[in-house]
Every structure is written in C-alpha cells, then in structure tokens.
Design an enzyme around this catalytic site. Structure first.
Site, PDB file in Angstrom:
ATOM      1  N   THR A 167      76.596  26.572  37.296  1.00 47.46           N
ATOM      2  CA  THR A 167      76.325  25.728  36.138  1.00 47.46           C
ATOM      3  C   THR A 167      77.348  24.601  36.099  1.00 47.46           C
ATOM      4  OG1 THR A 167      75.281  27.451  34.815  1.00 47.46           O
ATOM      5  CG2 THR A 167      76.212  25.610  33.617  1.00 47.46           C
ATOM      6  N   PHE A 169      79.122  21.771  33.822  1.00 50.91           N
ATOM      7  CA  PHE A 169      79.470  21.399  32.459  1.00 50.91           C
ATOM      8  C   PHE A 169      80.082  20.000  32.478  1.00 50.91           C
ATOM      9  CE2 PHE A 169      79.682  25.938  32.967  1.00 50.91           C
ATOM     10  CZ  PHE A 169      79.122  26.460  31.816  1.00 50.91           C
TER      11      PHE A 169
END
Length: 269
Positions: A167, A169
């Site tokens: 992921t 960010f």
C-alpha cells in the site's frame, strides 16, 4: 510536529505515519485528516492512496483533485500482511463472521471464501478489532498491533490472496518538497472535450522530453457521465526545467491541470 493520520491506533496507516517524526494524531476518516491539515490543527497528514491489489483509494484522489489545495510532500510504501484476529477463548472453527475495512476484506477474499464465513465492512481494521474483543463467534482482519491493543490472538497469518501486497500512502502538507534530484511529481488534468486524440497528444508531450510516467489513471470528473479527469505521476520535480516546459505546453491543450505535489521517490535513498 503534529501528524494526523487515518486511524484509530492499530491501523496500517498508523504504521506508515509512525515512520515520520512527530506526535501522531488519529482521525476517524480521510476527509477529517485533510481538514485538520488545511486548518492547521496538524502540520502533516498521512493517508492511503493506492494498493497494489485493489487499486487507488478514490476518496483521497477526489479530495486532492477537487476540494483542497494541499500538496503531496512525501510517499510511504508499506508491505501489507493481513492477519485473522479472534477472541482468546475462541478457535478458528468457531468463527461465523469476519469484520474489517472493505479493502482487507477484498484482499483476503479467497481465504474468507474457504472459511465459509460472512463478512461485514467496518470503518477501519482497528475498529473491527475493537468490535470482536468480547465476541467468540466473530473474527477481524487486522494488524499485529491491533491484536496487542485489543487483547486478541492471531489465528492465521499472511491471509492475503497475493504475496506482493503493498500500500502506498502520501504525506499531505501546505507545501510540497524541495527538489532532491530523485523526485516524483503528481498532477491531475482534464482534457478538452472538443479535442480528438487529446490524451494521445498529452502523452506525446511527456514522451518527447523523455519523461517517464509511473502512473496514469482516469476517474469520473463528477460533472457529467462520460467526463473524466486523469491522474498522472511522473519522474522528476515540477521545478525541473524539462518538467516545467512540458507542463506549460500541456496547459494549452487541456481544460485544466493541477500540480498535486513533488516529493522524493520512496526507496531511492
């Protein structure tokens, strides 16, 4: 330094935010993080923007494009390992329903189907962990830290469907990062409706300057059906001469273009 993040404690976003130096302040939603940075309640915000399996986080893109003039100052790329958390008195075969944020539920679909359980989406992985701490028949997909915070045990580890689960960010602030020589720039643009081959021409401008595009994605413009905006990530800083030249040429060929920020590329230290 105060750093707002999409919380509560025990989420992957907290893990990402903890890589920054400062006091961590949790918020219940991504829009609340943006508003806290905008108002000056915190100095920076950390929010998810993209997952390697499930794709982009639409609310983050929409807030950057439409609602705030905040800039992306940094990116954090985190390997994601999902765990099934259960009550200490429960066993795996006791579980009838599994709670989590919709993204982990999607990323662990095959594991959950094999278990034969019902699923229920929650606001965050940490919220799911809090919901099941007194429920022997329910499980949650969450982090090791969430298990520690809520007194749960880990019944299964690494339950995501794909091993390479990452992921990305972004760190949002009032200003973006100064050039470092190893940067990335994010922009959003809207093509003119009356220009056939408009996207092809725009991509040609970047190719002509040998600028590598690391991402291009379309999203509805929210104006009418069939109208789209494009998010583009490229190597380089918007203050680099060739990036400035291309953006200036592109401005004359699009409805609008907005620089979302320039920031150091993760992993290039």
């Amino acid at each position: 330094m105060k750093i707002g993040y999409f919380g509560p404690a025990g989420t992957f976003t907290e893990e990402a935010a903890s890589q920054r130096e400062g006091e961590l302040v949790p918020y219940s939603t991504i829009p609340e993080v943006f508003e806290a940075v905008h108002s000056g309640e915190v100095d920076q915000g950390v929010v998810p923007i993209e997952n390697s399996i499930e794709g982009s986080v639409g609310v983050t893109l929409d807030l950057l494009a439409h609602q705030y003039l905040l800039k992306i100052k940094g990116e954090i790329i985190l390997p994601i390992s999902h765990n099934l958390l259960i009550n200490p008195d429960a066993e795996l075969e006791d579980i009838e329903v599994v709670y989590s944020h919709y993204q982990p539920l999607s990323q662990c679909r095959l594991f959950l189907e094999k278990m034969g359980v019902r699923t229920q989406a929650t606001r965050s992985t940490a919220a799911a962990a809090g919901m099941i701490k007194d429920n022997k028949w329910a499980g949650a997909i969450g982090t090791r830290r969430a298990a520690q915070l809520y007194g749960l045990k880990i019944a299964a580890e690494d339950i995501q469907d794909h091993e390479n689960n990452m992921t990305r960010f972004v760190v949002i602030e009032q200003e973006d990062h100064a050039p470092t020589g190893k940067d990335k720039t994010s922009v959003v643009l809207c093509l003119s409706q009356d220009r056939p081959g408009g996207l092809y021409q725009i991509l040609g401008e970047f190719a002509g300057e040998d600028i590598n595009l690391t991402k291009i994605e379309s999203r509805p413009s929210k104006e009418k059906l069939g109208s789209y905006i494009f998010f583009v990530d490229m190597e380089g800083h918007h203050k680099d001469l060739k990036i400035m030249k291309v953006i200036n040429r592109v401005r004359s060929k699009v409805g609008y273009i907005k620089i979302l920020g320039s920031y150091p590329q993760e992993g290039d230290d």
